[in-house]
Design a protein around this motif. Structure first.
Motif, PDB file in Angstrom:
ATOM      1  N   GLN A 110      34.480  38.192  38.687  1.00 14.36           N
ATOM      2  CA  GLN A 110      33.686  38.492  39.768  1.00 14.36           C
ATOM      3  C   GLN A 110      33.716  38.379  41.088  1.00 14.36           C
ATOM      4  OE1 GLN A 110      30.568  37.142  37.595  1.00 14.36           O
ATOM      5  NE2 GLN A 110      29.653  38.936  36.644  1.00 14.36           N
ATOM      6  N   ARG A 111      34.700  36.973  41.073  1.00 13.82           N
ATOM      7  CA  ARG A 111      34.940  36.771  42.558  1.00 13.82           C
ATOM      8  C   ARG A 111      35.619  37.749  43.281  1.00 13.82           C
ATOM      9  NH1 ARG A 111      33.497  31.640  40.101  1.00 13.82           N
ATOM     10  NH2 ARG A 111      36.176  31.461  40.388  1.00 13.82           N
ATOM     11  N   VAL A 112      36.902  38.060  42.003  1.00  9.27           N
ATOM     12  CA  VAL A 112      37.931  38.825  42.838  1.00  9.27           C
ATOM     13  C   VAL A 112      37.083  40.408  42.980  1.00  9.27           C
ATOM     14  CG1 VAL A 112      39.740  39.733  41.722  1.00  9.27           C
ATOM     15  CG2 VAL A 112      39.882  37.295  42.033  1.00  9.27           C
ATOM     16  N   VAL A 113      36.903  40.498  41.957  1.00  4.52           N
ATOM     17  CA  VAL A 113      36.251  41.915  42.370  1.00  4.52           C
ATOM     18  C   VAL A 113      34.925  41.909  43.645  1.00  4.52           C
ATOM     19  CG1 VAL A 113      33.853  43.668  42.045  1.00  4.52           C
ATOM     20  CG2 VAL A 113      36.167  42.544  40.102  1.00  4.52           C
ATOM     21  N   ALA A 114      34.658  41.023  44.020  1.00  2.00           N
ATOM     22  CA  ALA A 114      33.480  41.248  45.217  1.00  2.00           C
ATOM     23  C   ALA A 114      34.695  40.742  46.233  1.00  2.00           C
ATOM     24  CB  ALA A 114      32.655  39.674  45.424  1.00  2.00           C
ATOM     25  N   LEU A 115      35.415  40.189  46.110  1.00  2.00           N
ATOM     26  CA  LEU A 115      36.483  40.209  47.993  1.00  2.00           C
ATOM     27  C   LEU A 115      36.862  41.892  47.754  1.00  2.00           C
ATOM     28  CD1 LEU A 115      38.263  39.121  49.700  1.00  2.00           C
ATOM     29  CD2 LEU A 115      39.878  37.900  47.457  1.00  2.00           C
ATOM     30  N   LYS A 116      37.108  41.829  47.111  1.00  3.27           N
ATOM     31  CA  LYS A 116      38.202  43.566  47.278  1.00  3.27           C
ATOM     32  C   LYS A 116      36.667  44.597  47.803  1.00  3.27           C
ATOM     33  CE  LYS A 116      41.615  43.405  43.911  1.00  3.27           C
ATOM     34  NZ  LYS A 116      42.168  43.803  42.471  1.00  3.27           N
ATOM     35  N   GLY A 117      35.694  44.146  47.231  1.00  5.34           N
ATOM     36  CA  GLY A 117      34.745  45.016  47.925  1.00  5.34           C
ATOM     37  C   GLY A 117      33.816  45.238  49.266  1.00  5.34           C
ATOM     38  N   ALA A 118      34.402  43.355  49.312  1.00  5.39           N
ATOM     39  CA  ALA A 118      34.050  42.861  51.154  1.00  5.39           C
ATOM     40  C   ALA A 118      34.809  43.480  51.849  1.00  5.39           C
ATOM     41  CB  ALA A 118      33.312  41.289  50.860  1.00  5.39           C
ATOM     42  N   ALA A 119      35.705  43.607  50.974  1.00  7.82           N
ATOM     43  CA  ALA A 119      37.259  43.822  52.881  1.00  7.82           C
ATOM     44  C   ALA A 119      37.290  45.136  52.796  1.00  7.82           C
ATOM     45  CB  ALA A 119      38.711  43.670  51.970  1.00  7.82           C
ATOM     46  N   GLN A 120      36.997  46.101  51.742  1.00  9.30           N
ATOM     47  CA  GLN A 120      35.905  47.369  52.115  1.00  9.30           C
ATOM     48  C   GLN A 120      35.271  47.790  52.930  1.00  9.30           C
ATOM     49  OE1 GLN A 120      38.415  49.765  51.349  1.00  9.30           O
ATOM     50  NE2 GLN A 120      39.354  49.333  49.629  1.00  9.30           N
ATOM     51  N   ILE A 121      34.106  47.204  52.965  1.00  5.68           N
ATOM     52  CA  ILE A 121      33.056  47.162  53.563  1.00  5.68           C
ATOM     53  C   ILE A 121      33.014  46.765  54.970  1.00  5.68           C
ATOM     54  CG2 ILE A 121      30.796  46.381  53.736  1.00  5.68           C
ATOM     55  CD1 ILE A 121      30.353  46.548  50.921  1.00  5.68           C
TER      56      ILE A 121
END
Length: 263
Positions: A110-121
């Motif tokens: 979940q933390r990895v997914v959150a990182l990718k999402g934050a980078a896109q944002i």
């Protein structure tokens, strides 16, 4: 070779700044020019040659107010752009920080997914903040698990894929130095004046800002913003980029804390 600054443009900018900064003097110049033009026009019936200097002084009388209006408009546009960027940042950072506070209790995937999402944002928000800059591009780089290269995790803006940075190459080694520099960001105003040690691709851009994504001595990646025209970015924009890079550092730290610890 760097294209020299047009002296006419530089002179007009200087004159516009002077007229806007010292309105009393600019009004005096315009008034005196107008009086001179009127006097010469009154003599034009005596000789045609009075008409030429009369026309020139009439033009001079119109220059100060035109220059003042130009400079004031330029400042208004700069202020509007700054305000728009501040609004985007105010809207973007709080939700990211709120989510980051919850990462400590999240599962590793979940933390990895959150990182990718934050980078896109972050990349999309940067492009929104700099929407007035044509063909601007933002990218988030991530250091690989073996620490030998930085690859693109997220990007937005100009449709030109950024290239990875590989250790052992001049370009790659210079990029990895950003992770260890003492400053919060690196700003290159004009690539034609960049140090000889700089070995970026330079394709599609002439100015850039890069900010390290790190926590303490651990470097996780880099956030970059580049534009194709010199003057599109300035050192003040580095604070915006570095602030977002610091926000992303929380996500990187959480996403990698159980798997690696790169310096």
């Amino acid at each position: 070779m760097k294209i020299p600054i047009n002296p006419m443009v530089a002179s007009w900018n200087w004159f516009s700044y002077w007229c806007s900064s010292y309105p009393a003097y600019s009004v005096a110049v315009a008034t005196l020019s107008g009086i001179g033009s009127g006097y010469l026009l009154s003599k034009a019936d005596q000789s045609f040659w009075f008409f030429i200097p009369a026309a020139i002084t009439a033009l001079l009388s119109a220059l100060p107010p035109s220059a003042t209006a130009y400079w004031d408009r330029k400042n208004d546009l700069d202020e509007d752009a700054t305000a728009a960027r501040e609004r985007v940042m105010d809207q973007a950072i709080p939700p990211l920080l709120e989510e980051a506070c919850q990462l400590s209790t999240s599962r590793s995937n979940q933390r990895v997914v959150a990182l990718k999402g934050a980078a896109q944002i972050v990349t999309k928000d940067l492009i929104a903040a700099y929407s007035l800059v044509p063909n601007v591009r933002a990218a988030v780089y991530q250091v690989s698990d073996d620490g030998k290269k930085m690859t693109v995790l997220a990007r937005a803006g100009r449709n030109q894929k950024p290239q990875p940075f590989v250790r052992g190459t001049t370009r790659g080694d210079q990029a990895f130095k950003v992770l260890a520099m003492t400053e919060n960001f690196e700003f290159v105003a004009d690539l034609s004046e960049a140090p000889s040690s700089w070995e970026g691709s330079g394709k599609g851009y002439k100015t850039y800002i890069s900010a390290p994504i790190r926590v303490g001595d651990s470097g996780y990646g880099m956030l970059t913003l580049d534009a194709p025209k010199v003057g599109d970015l300035d050192s003040r924009d580095g604070s915006t980029v570095s602030l977002l890079a610091a926000t992303l550092s929380i996500y990187f730290s959480e996403a990698t804390r159980t798997t690696r610890n790169l310096s």
